[in-house]
Motif scaffolding. Sequence first.
Motif, mmCIF file in Angstrom:
data_model
loop_
_atom_site.group_PDB
_atom_site.id
_atom_site.type_symbol
_atom_site.label_atom_id
_atom_site.label_comp_id
_atom_site.label_asym_id
_atom_site.label_seq_id
_atom_site.Cartn_x
_atom_site.Cartn_y
_atom_site.Cartn_z
ATOM 1 N N VAL A 155 0.851 -1.197 0.000
ATOM 2 C CA VAL A 155 0.000 0.000 0.000
ATOM 3 C C VAL A 155 0.883 1.242 0.000
ATOM 4 C CG1 VAL A 155 -1.901 -1.175 1.163
ATOM 5 C CG2 VAL A 155 -0.226 0.079 2.519
ATOM 6 N N THR A 156 0.399 2.288 -0.633
ATOM 7 C CA THR A 156 1.203 3.501 -0.809
ATOM 8 C C THR A 156 0.431 4.725 -0.352
ATOM 9 O OG1 THR A 156 2.363 2.548 -2.696
ATOM 10 C CG2 THR A 156 2.408 4.949 -2.507
ATOM 11 N N ARG A 157 1.134 5.583 0.349
ATOM 12 C CA ARG A 157 0.584 6.880 0.726
ATOM 13 C C ARG A 157 1.494 7.972 0.171
ATOM 14 N NH1 ARG A 157 -3.823 9.788 3.340
ATOM 15 N NH2 ARG A 157 -2.948 11.867 3.214
ATOM 16 N N ARG A 158 0.928 8.981 -0.439
ATOM 17 C CA ARG A 158 1.703 10.122 -0.939
ATOM 18 C C ARG A 158 1.611 11.280 0.047
ATOM 19 N NH1 ARG A 158 1.578 12.059 -7.111
ATOM 20 N NH2 ARG A 158 2.807 10.157 -7.179
ATOM 21 N N LEU A 159 2.773 11.858 0.355
ATOM 22 C CA LEU A 159 2.822 13.020 1.244
ATOM 23 C C LEU A 159 3.592 14.136 0.561
ATOM 24 C CD1 LEU A 159 3.137 10.290 3.288
ATOM 25 C CD2 LEU A 159 2.686 12.138 4.899
ATOM 26 N N HIS A 160 3.402 15.322 1.065
ATOM 27 C CA HIS A 160 3.982 16.506 0.441
ATOM 28 C C HIS A 160 4.815 17.305 1.435
ATOM 29 C CE1 HIS A 160 4.207 20.148 -1.983
ATOM 30 N NE2 HIS A 160 3.935 20.807 -0.869
ATOM 31 N N THR B 70 5.722 3.325 0.206
ATOM 32 C CA THR B 70 5.071 2.032 -0.008
ATOM 33 C C THR B 70 5.502 1.051 1.073
ATOM 34 O OG1 THR B 70 5.030 2.393 -2.397
ATOM 35 C CG2 THR B 70 4.729 0.131 -1.632
ATOM 36 N N VAL B 71 4.521 0.448 1.723
ATOM 37 C CA VAL B 71 4.801 -0.572 2.731
ATOM 38 C C VAL B 71 4.074 -1.854 2.345
ATOM 39 C CG1 VAL B 71 5.120 1.128 4.569
ATOM 40 C CG2 VAL B 71 2.873 0.086 4.234
ATOM 41 N N THR C 147 9.025 -0.979 1.591
ATOM 42 C CA THR C 147 9.507 -1.635 0.371
ATOM 43 C C THR C 147 9.930 -0.655 -0.714
ATOM 44 O OG1 THR C 147 7.267 -1.811 -0.521
ATOM 45 C CG2 THR C 147 8.104 -3.704 0.698
ATOM 46 N N ARG C 148 9.453 0.587 -0.652
ATOM 47 C CA ARG C 148 9.777 1.503 -1.746
ATOM 48 C C ARG C 148 9.485 2.932 -1.328
ATOM 49 N NH1 ARG C 148 6.338 3.040 -6.459
ATOM 50 N NH2 ARG C 148 7.676 3.401 -8.269
ATOM 51 N N LEU C 149 10.429 3.812 -1.663
ATOM 52 C CA LEU C 149 10.201 5.250 -1.527
ATOM 53 C C LEU C 149 10.420 5.882 -2.890
ATOM 54 C CD1 LEU C 149 12.179 6.145 1.737
ATOM 55 C CD2 LEU C 149 9.709 5.893 1.503
ATOM 56 N N VAL C 150 9.518 6.759 -3.268
ATOM 57 C CA VAL C 150 9.712 7.557 -4.471
ATOM 58 C C VAL C 150 9.652 9.018 -4.039
ATOM 59 C CG1 VAL C 150 8.797 8.185 -6.736
ATOM 60 C CG2 VAL C 150 8.697 5.801 -5.958
ATOM 61 N N LEU C 151 10.704 9.755 -4.365
ATOM 62 C CA LEU C 151 10.762 11.167 -3.993
ATOM 63 C C LEU C 151 10.779 12.000 -5.268
ATOM 64 C CD1 LEU C 151 10.995 13.319 -1.795
ATOM 65 C CD2 LEU C 151 13.491 13.028 -1.878
ATOM 66 N N TRP C 152 9.716 12.812 -5.384
ATOM 67 C CA TRP C 152 9.572 13.687 -6.551
ATOM 68 C C TRP C 152 10.129 15.056 -6.190
ATOM 69 C CZ3 TRP C 152 6.888 12.071 -11.047
ATOM 70 C CH2 TRP C 152 6.241 10.844 -10.932
ATOM 71 N N GLU C 153 11.100 15.533 -6.973
ATOM 72 C CA GLU C 153 11.620 16.878 -6.733
ATOM 73 C C GLU C 153 10.852 17.896 -7.575
ATOM 74 O OE1 GLU C 153 16.038 18.270 -5.929
ATOM 75 O OE2 GLU C 153 15.610 18.279 -8.072
ATOM 76 N N PRO D 140 7.507 17.790 -10.856
ATOM 77 C CA PRO D 140 6.559 16.855 -11.477
ATOM 78 C C PRO D 140 7.200 15.991 -12.565
ATOM 79 C CG PRO D 140 5.580 19.038 -11.270
ATOM 80 C CD PRO D 140 7.034 19.190 -10.934
ATOM 81 N N ARG D 141 8.422 16.326 -12.977
ATOM 82 C CA ARG D 141 9.076 15.572 -14.037
ATOM 83 C C ARG D 141 10.274 14.747 -13.578
ATOM 84 N NH1 ARG D 141 7.054 20.007 -15.203
ATOM 85 N NH2 ARG D 141 8.863 21.116 -14.382
ATOM 86 N N ASN D 142 10.799 15.029 -12.370
ATOM 87 C CA ASN D 142 11.982 14.310 -11.884
ATOM 88 C C ASN D 142 11.678 13.582 -10.586
ATOM 89 O OD1 ASN D 142 13.454 15.540 -13.912
ATOM 90 N ND2 ASN D 142 14.241 17.147 -12.577
ATOM 91 N N TYR D 143 11.947 12.274 -10.588
ATOM 92 C CA TYR D 143 11.826 11.564 -9.312
ATOM 93 C C TYR D 143 12.908 10.515 -9.188
ATOM 94 C CZ TYR D 143 9.519 7.584 -11.697
ATOM 95 O OH TYR D 143 9.227 6.525 -12.497
ATOM 96 N N VAL D 144 13.197 10.138 -7.941
ATOM 97 C CA VAL D 144 14.131 9.048 -7.675
ATOM 98 C C VAL D 144 13.376 7.988 -6.876
ATOM 99 C CG1 VAL D 144 16.132 10.576 -7.671
ATOM 100 C CG2 VAL D 144 15.015 10.012 -5.499
ATOM 101 N N GLU D 145 13.878 6.770 -6.996
ATOM 102 C CA GLU D 145 13.218 5.636 -6.355
ATOM 103 C C GLU D 145 14.256 4.872 -5.548
ATOM 104 O OE1 GLU D 145 11.199 3.264 -9.243
ATOM 105 O OE2 GLU D 145 11.107 1.545 -7.906
ATOM 106 N N TYR D 146 13.877 4.438 -4.344
ATOM 107 C CA TYR D 146 14.798 3.671 -3.500
ATOM 108 C C TYR D 146 14.044 2.501 -2.896
ATOM 109 C CZ TYR D 146 18.485 2.749 -0.042
ATOM 110 O OH TYR D 146 19.484 2.172 0.709
ATOM 111 N N VAL D 147 14.651 1.319 -2.986
ATOM 112 C CA VAL D 147 13.994 0.118 -2.446
ATOM 113 C C VAL D 147 14.834 -0.527 -1.340
ATOM 114 C CG1 VAL D 147 12.637 -0.347 -4.520
ATOM 115 C CG2 VAL D 147 14.923 -1.342 -4.298
ATOM 116 N N GLY D 148 15.756 0.243 -0.776
ATOM 117 C CA GLY D 148 16.547 -0.282 0.333
ATOM 118 C C GLY D 148 17.884 -0.812 -0.132
ATOM 119 N N GLU D 149 18.699 -1.163 0.853
ATOM 120 C CA GLU D 149 20.084 -1.591 0.604
ATOM 121 C C GLU D 149 20.108 -2.823 -0.285
ATOM 122 O OE1 GLU D 149 19.344 0.702 4.015
ATOM 123 O OE2 GLU D 149 18.666 -1.330 3.698
#
Length: 138
Positions: A6-11, A50-51, A121-127, A129-138
Amino acid sequence: MPRVRVTRRLHFSAAHRLYRSEWSDERNREVFGDCSNPLWHGHNYELDVTVEGEVDPTTGFVLDLSRLKRIVEENVIRDLDHRNLNVEVPWLEGMNPTTENVVVAIWGQLRPALPEGIALTRLVLWETPRNYVEYVGE
Ligand code: NI
């Protein structure tokens, strides 16, 4: 029990400057572009968290998303929103606050704060509306 993500978007909004102190302003501008403006600038960031966990047979939830929102607000957003990422956030200290570095630091803040049985399980950080990075852990 089925496992579901499940995913929650925050600002949050924050200021930063990308630079290396040992470089000239000119060299910093070459490498980091507008994000190296010496007098700071801001971004309106979006963070997708995302958790994953088992669906609780009673509630039908993995984790109540309002609870997830509260956990992220208390451990991440409160420290970042309307702050200067270079100088005001203890857990970003000494770091060049690129979106890549910030998302990894957010992971370190958030993972220990989640309830037992809930995996980050996943973080997506939008800097932007066109650029984002994704991280799924080590
Ligand atoms: Ni920037």
